[in-house]
Structure formats: C-alpha cells, structure tokens
Design a protein around this motif. Sequence first.
Motif, PDB file in Angstrom:
ATOM      1  N   ASP A 223       0.912  -1.208  -0.056  1.00  0.00           N
ATOM      2  CA  ASP A 223      -0.048  -0.086  -0.050  1.00  0.00           C
ATOM      3  C   ASP A 223       0.839   1.111  -0.067  1.00  0.00           C
ATOM      4  OD1 ASP A 223      -2.417  -1.254   0.240  1.00  0.00           O
ATOM      5  OD2 ASP A 223      -2.203  -1.673   2.246  1.00  0.00           O
ATOM      6  N   SER A 224       0.380   2.415  -0.572  1.00  0.00           N
ATOM      7  CA  SER A 224       1.005   3.409  -0.444  1.00  0.00           C
ATOM      8  C   SER A 224       0.217   4.297   0.638  1.00  0.00           C
ATOM      9  CB  SER A 224       0.932   4.398  -1.781  1.00  0.00           C
ATOM     10  OG  SER A 224       1.852   3.629  -2.604  1.00  0.00           O
ATOM     11  N   ALA A 225       0.755   5.244   1.301  1.00  0.00           N
ATOM     12  CA  ALA A 225      -0.114   5.777   2.437  1.00  0.00           C
ATOM     13  C   ALA A 225       0.860   7.136   2.893  1.00  0.00           C
ATOM     14  CB  ALA A 225      -0.143   4.896   3.724  1.00  0.00           C
ATOM     15  N   VAL A 226      -0.114   8.081   3.297  1.00  0.00           N
ATOM     16  CA  VAL A 226       0.459   9.369   3.979  1.00  0.00           C
ATOM     17  C   VAL A 226      -0.130   9.318   5.352  1.00  0.00           C
ATOM     18  CG1 VAL A 226       0.475  10.505   1.840  1.00  0.00           C
ATOM     19  CG2 VAL A 226      -1.875  10.666   3.219  1.00  0.00           C
ATOM     20  N   THR A 227       0.772   9.626   6.210  1.00  0.00           N
ATOM     21  CA  THR A 227       0.567  10.001   7.723  1.00  0.00           C
ATOM     22  C   THR A 227       0.703  11.579   7.981  1.00  0.00           C
ATOM     23  OG1 THR A 227       1.443   7.930   8.371  1.00  0.00           O
ATOM     24  CG2 THR A 227       1.301   9.667  10.021  1.00  0.00           C
ATOM     25  N   LEU A 228      -0.522  11.981   8.535  1.00  0.00           N
ATOM     26  CA  LEU A 228      -0.485  13.560   8.831  1.00  0.00           C
ATOM     27  C   LEU A 228       0.075  13.634  10.297  1.00  0.00           C
ATOM     28  CD1 LEU A 228      -1.286  14.859   6.288  1.00  0.00           C
ATOM     29  CD2 LEU A 228      -2.616  12.708   6.468  1.00  0.00           C
ATOM     30  N   LEU A 229       0.645  14.570  10.722  1.00  0.00           N
ATOM     31  CA  LEU A 229       0.870  14.841  12.243  1.00  0.00           C
ATOM     32  C   LEU A 229       0.873  16.211  12.471  1.00  0.00           C
ATOM     33  CD1 LEU A 229       3.596  12.864  10.997  1.00  0.00           C
ATOM     34  CD2 LEU A 229       3.470  12.283  13.433  1.00  0.00           C
ATOM     35  N   GLY A 230       0.518  16.749  13.790  1.00  0.00           N
ATOM     36  CA  GLY A 230       0.431  18.141  13.972  1.00  0.00           C
ATOM     37  C   GLY A 230       1.838  18.229  14.796  1.00  0.00           C
ATOM     38  N   VAL A 231       2.874  18.614  14.319  1.00  0.00           N
ATOM     39  CA  VAL A 231       4.020  18.785  15.135  1.00  0.00           C
ATOM     40  C   VAL A 231       4.704  20.198  14.803  1.00  0.00           C
ATOM     41  CG1 VAL A 231       4.381  16.392  15.365  1.00  0.00           C
ATOM     42  CG2 VAL A 231       5.138  17.612  13.253  1.00  0.00           C
ATOM     43  N   GLU A 232       5.758  20.411  15.778  1.00  0.00           N
ATOM     44  CA  GLU A 232       6.656  21.584  15.585  1.00  0.00           C
ATOM     45  C   GLU A 232       7.627  21.050  14.535  1.00  0.00           C
ATOM     46  OE1 GLU A 232       8.561  22.394  19.318  1.00  0.00           O
ATOM     47  OE2 GLU A 232       6.476  22.638  20.487  1.00  0.00           O
ATOM     48  N   ALA A 233       8.467  22.264  14.200  1.00  0.00           N
ATOM     49  CA  ALA A 233       9.550  22.072  13.382  1.00  0.00           C
ATOM     50  C   ALA A 233      10.892  21.114  13.929  1.00  0.00           C
ATOM     51  CB  ALA A 233      10.292  23.497  12.897  1.00  0.00           C
ATOM     52  N   ILE A 347      13.967  15.438  16.014  1.00  0.00           N
ATOM     53  CA  ILE A 347      12.719  14.997  16.809  1.00  0.00           C
ATOM     54  C   ILE A 347      11.904  16.229  16.779  1.00  0.00           C
ATOM     55  CG2 ILE A 347      13.700  13.248  18.599  1.00  0.00           C
ATOM     56  CD1 ILE A 347      13.066  16.946  19.835  1.00  0.00           C
ATOM     57  N   ALA A 348      10.584  16.101  16.633  1.00  0.00           N
ATOM     58  CA  ALA A 348       9.462  17.092  16.418  1.00  0.00           C
ATOM     59  C   ALA A 348       8.532  16.860  17.664  1.00  0.00           C
ATOM     60  CB  ALA A 348       9.087  16.949  15.183  1.00  0.00           C
ATOM     61  N   HIS A 349       8.389  17.826  18.586  1.00  0.00           N
ATOM     62  CA  HIS A 349       7.275  17.815  19.579  1.00  0.00           C
ATOM     63  C   HIS A 349       5.893  17.846  18.901  1.00  0.00           C
ATOM     64  CE1 HIS A 349      10.987  18.564  22.099  1.00  0.00           C
ATOM     65  NE2 HIS A 349      10.322  17.995  22.934  1.00  0.00           N
ATOM     66  N   GLY A 350       5.001  17.326  19.366  1.00  0.00           N
ATOM     67  CA  GLY A 350       3.559  17.500  18.823  1.00  0.00           C
ATOM     68  C   GLY A 350       2.817  18.560  19.488  1.00  0.00           C
ATOM     69  N   PHE A 351       1.423  18.465  19.354  1.00  0.00           N
ATOM     70  CA  PHE A 351       0.471  19.347  19.932  1.00  0.00           C
ATOM     71  C   PHE A 351       0.199  19.060  21.196  1.00  0.00           C
ATOM     72  CE2 PHE A 351      -3.418  22.086  19.122  1.00  0.00           C
ATOM     73  CZ  PHE A 351      -2.902  23.001  19.758  1.00  0.00           C
ATOM     74  N   GLY A 352       0.726  18.504  22.041  1.00  0.00           N
ATOM     75  CA  GLY A 352       0.317  17.618  23.209  1.00  0.00           C
ATOM     76  C   GLY A 352      -0.668  16.531  22.659  1.00  0.00           C
ATOM     77  N   GLY A 353      -1.672  16.592  23.593  1.00  0.00           N
ATOM     78  CA  GLY A 353      -2.519  15.442  23.689  1.00  0.00           C
ATOM     79  C   GLY A 353      -4.030  15.730  22.655  1.00  0.00           C
ATOM     80  N   SER A 354      -3.785  17.071  21.999  1.00  0.00           N
ATOM     81  CA  SER A 354      -4.933  17.674  21.550  1.00  0.00           C
ATOM     82  C   SER A 354      -5.019  17.369  20.070  1.00  0.00           C
ATOM     83  CB  SER A 354      -4.699  19.235  21.419  1.00  0.00           C
ATOM     84  OG  SER A 354      -4.522  19.604  22.769  1.00  0.00           O
ATOM     85  N   SER A 355      -3.996  16.724  19.184  1.00  0.00           N
ATOM     86  CA  SER A 355      -4.134  16.034  18.082  1.00  0.00           C
ATOM     87  C   SER A 355      -3.318  14.710  18.044  1.00  0.00           C
ATOM     88  CB  SER A 355      -3.166  16.977  17.323  1.00  0.00           C
ATOM     89  OG  SER A 355      -3.276  16.547  15.829  1.00  0.00           O
ATOM     90  N   GLU A 356      -4.471  13.949  17.282  1.00  0.00           N
ATOM     91  CA  GLU A 356      -3.977  12.223  16.973  1.00  0.00           C
ATOM     92  C   GLU A 356      -3.481  12.425  15.457  1.00  0.00           C
ATOM     93  OE1 GLU A 356      -3.712  10.450  19.414  1.00  0.00           O
ATOM     94  OE2 GLU A 356      -4.685  11.524  20.959  1.00  0.00           O
ATOM     95  N   SER A 357      -2.319  11.642  15.140  1.00  0.00           N
ATOM     96  CA  SER A 357      -1.735  11.676  13.775  1.00  0.00           C
ATOM     97  C   SER A 357      -2.845  10.575  13.180  1.00  0.00           C
ATOM     98  CB  SER A 357      -0.350  11.066  13.765  1.00  0.00           C
ATOM     99  OG  SER A 357      -0.197   9.874  14.383  1.00  0.00           O
ATOM    100  N   GLN A 358      -2.896  10.821  11.815  1.00  0.00           N
ATOM    101  CA  GLN A 358      -3.687  10.067  10.795  1.00  0.00           C
ATOM    102  C   GLN A 358      -2.974   9.345   9.997  1.00  0.00           C
ATOM    103  OE1 GLN A 358      -7.279   9.639  11.582  1.00  0.00           O
ATOM    104  NE2 GLN A 358      -6.562  10.784  13.687  1.00  0.00           N
ATOM    105  N   THR A 359      -3.178   8.183   9.590  1.00  0.00           N
ATOM    106  CA  THR A 359      -2.656   7.460   8.389  1.00  0.00           C
ATOM    107  C   THR A 359      -3.718   6.834   7.499  1.00  0.00           C
ATOM    108  OG1 THR A 359      -0.712   6.443   9.688  1.00  0.00           O
ATOM    109  CG2 THR A 359      -1.310   5.379   7.741  1.00  0.00           C
ATOM    110  N   VAL A 360      -3.546   7.526   6.328  1.00  0.00           N
ATOM    111  CA  VAL A 360      -4.511   7.451   5.193  1.00  0.00           C
ATOM    112  C   VAL A 360      -4.050   6.544   4.096  1.00  0.00           C
ATOM    113  CG1 VAL A 360      -6.242   8.309   3.994  1.00  0.00           C
ATOM    114  CG2 VAL A 360      -5.460   9.494   6.055  1.00  0.00           C
ATOM    115  N   PRO A 361      -4.718   5.575   3.643  1.00  0.00           N
ATOM    116  CA  PRO A 361      -4.071   5.041   2.296  1.00  0.00           C
ATOM    117  C   PRO A 361      -4.225   5.871   1.273  1.00  0.00           C
ATOM    118  CG  PRO A 361      -6.040   3.863   3.052  1.00  0.00           C
ATOM    119  CD  PRO A 361      -5.695   4.761   4.124  1.00  0.00           C
ATOM    120  N   VAL A 362      -3.463   5.650   0.097  1.00  0.00           N
ATOM    121  CA  VAL A 362      -3.529   6.691  -0.983  1.00  0.00           C
ATOM    122  C   VAL A 362      -4.336   5.605  -1.915  1.00  0.00           C
ATOM    123  CG1 VAL A 362      -2.380   7.618  -2.914  1.00  0.00           C
ATOM    124  CG2 VAL A 362      -1.641   7.828  -0.673  1.00  0.00           C
TER     125      VAL A 362
END
Length: 365
Positions: A223-233, A347-362
């Motif tokens: 499968d091909s996929a994208v994972t979206l994350l809310g993170v700092e630089a 390393i990239a810190h996240g948005f705390g517990g306020s956002s959950e990363s999402q993996t979506v198949p292409v």
Amino acid sequence: MVKIDKSCGCLIDDLLDDNRLCGSSEEDMKVMVDPDPERVSLEFYEKRMTDGLPIIPPTRGRVEKFYRYTARKPGDVIATLPPRMGIATVEKVAVNAVMAGCIPQMMPLLESCIEGIGRDEFNLAGINATTHPVSVAVVVNGPVVRDLNFNPGAGCLGPGNLPGASLGRALRLCLMNIAGAVPGVGDHATMGSPAKYTYCLAENEEESPWEPLHVERGLSGEDSAVTLLGVEAPHNVNDHRSQRPEDLLDTIIHTASTAGCNNSHVPGELLVIMSPEHAETLASHGWTRDDVKNYIHEGAVVPAEMADRGGRKLDEGLIVDGMVHITRSPADVVLVVAGDAGRHTMIAHGFGGSSESQTVPVRFP
C-alpha cells in the motif's frame, strides 16, 4: 499569439470560470496564452491566497489535468476544514495543487492528506487557531515513494525534491485558501514557523531495519499511504559516538525532554526521524521498533515544576516522583527512518494530547 489588453485584469475568477484568460476578446477563446505569472502571483498574494512565494497560475486546462488522477468528480467534497469550515472539493484542492507546482499524478496523495486532516481526531481547528507554532507534517510511505521519485535519503526534509516540496506546499495552500488558516486571521501562531511553508518527507524503507510506519499502523507493504501529524519544526540530535543503544537513546531523550514544549504539560505524540545509521546501531543489538519506543517513552520526562508553565494547568495525576512523561504511552512515539549517511536523528514535539496523527491509504483510480 493573441495580445491581451492589460486593462482587462485577468482576475482570478476569470481564470477559474471558463477556458479563456479574460473577457477582452473573443479571439482568446481560440488561442490559449498563459497569463503573466508575475501579475497573477501578485494578485493572488494581494488577496492573501498564497504563502508569499510565486505560484503557477491555475488555468482551467492545468486544473483539469489533475482530474485524470482521481476517481472523484470535481464537485465532490473530500472534507470540511476548520476554522472557516471551508468545503474542500476536488476542484479546490486541484487548484491549490497547481498553484503549489505539483504534478497531476500527485492528486491522490493530496486527497488522502485532506481526508486525514479533516478527521475530528486530528483537531485541525486547534492546530490552525493556536498561538503555538505547530505545523502539519506529512510522512509518505509505500511504492508511491519510488513511483513519483520522492526523496527518502539525503536532505529528505530540505529543498531540491519536487514531489516532497510541492505536496507539503499544496497542503499548506489548502489550509490557507480552504480552511482559512491565514496568518493573523485563522492562523494565530505567535511567530509561525518555516515548517508552515512545506513539511513533507518520505520514509527510507529500503534502509530501515524495521517495518515501515504505515505497516506498523495496519496497512500492507504494497500500500501507499500518507501520515499526517501536528508537530513543531524538527530539532536535530547529533550523536556520532554512542555505540550502545542505551547511550544513543539517552542522547535523543535528553534533547526531547524540554520544558516549554506542549508535550511537557499536555503529554502527546513525539515524531522521531531517525537516520539509517542510528537505526542500525539499535537494530544490530537486537532492538525492535517497540523496544525503542518503550525506552523513549519511559525516559523522556521533565520536572513537574518546569512542566507546569505551559498554556494549560498541569494535571497532577500525570506527576510521578516529581516528573512528567512527555508522551502518554509508547504508542505516542512515532518512529520513522529517513535520511542518509550521518549519525543524526531529528525530533519534533507534537501538539500535546490535542491532536492524533492520521494514516490514510492513497487510493489510485
């Protein structure tokens, strides 16, 4: 070649409404002439519809090329994006993809990105509206990395690769033009971040000793996929000397365990982008992906006194022996192998517990 009267304006709406460039002459229906890219870029910029960099004018012909690579209709809605609650149709997404410089074959990836950030668990409203410089990062996995020539190796987070740079930029333009995340309007980040121009990388699956991220999350290696994350630089971790897994991971943990990051007072996800050399140091001693994630979770802590200085009051239930974990569990450690030679991890810190990363198949049509 048709001469276009400069006084006609060639407004954005004219470019999108029909197949001609302006209403100055019927002749321009017969011969297509690209609008002046400098003038169009300036007009879009003045309407706060760009990231400040030049764009490719989204003429109807260019936009329609992207429809060949989607199973949806132009008017189909992919997601509703806050804070403006903009309706992300296939057409609108394609327009922003053209502006960003994407090639048409990238349309399925961008559709999956929009689907991911539109999920409630991702909390795009919070990510867009916060004063925190959190950005939307994309990790690309699977055969599409090779098929579209993403760069998973040296400089994978830097310039020089069209697919990575344009996919990340197209997503940012969608956030601005559809979701309304315009700095100072829908995006209230105090200082912003260069990661808000483009933030995309491909995992170096061929040089990773472990299964890829999307496989860990339940998809097939085919499968091909994208994972979206809310993170700092990302922040670099330089360790060229450690040979024991514990020593190397302690360096990474020490860099990640900082008061002032959102994770310090609201534990959440932590993106760890590990070079192949660092990954091999760990794997050669028999360490699995889970071993690494467990060790980082257990060791990455900050003093409670320092942690309780963020935007939200620290939950006293998180304090153990005067310390607070920056991740809620090992599952919060998002481990990706990327890059090339050199003993570095980012390393990239996240948005705390306020956002959950999402993996979506292409999904390819």
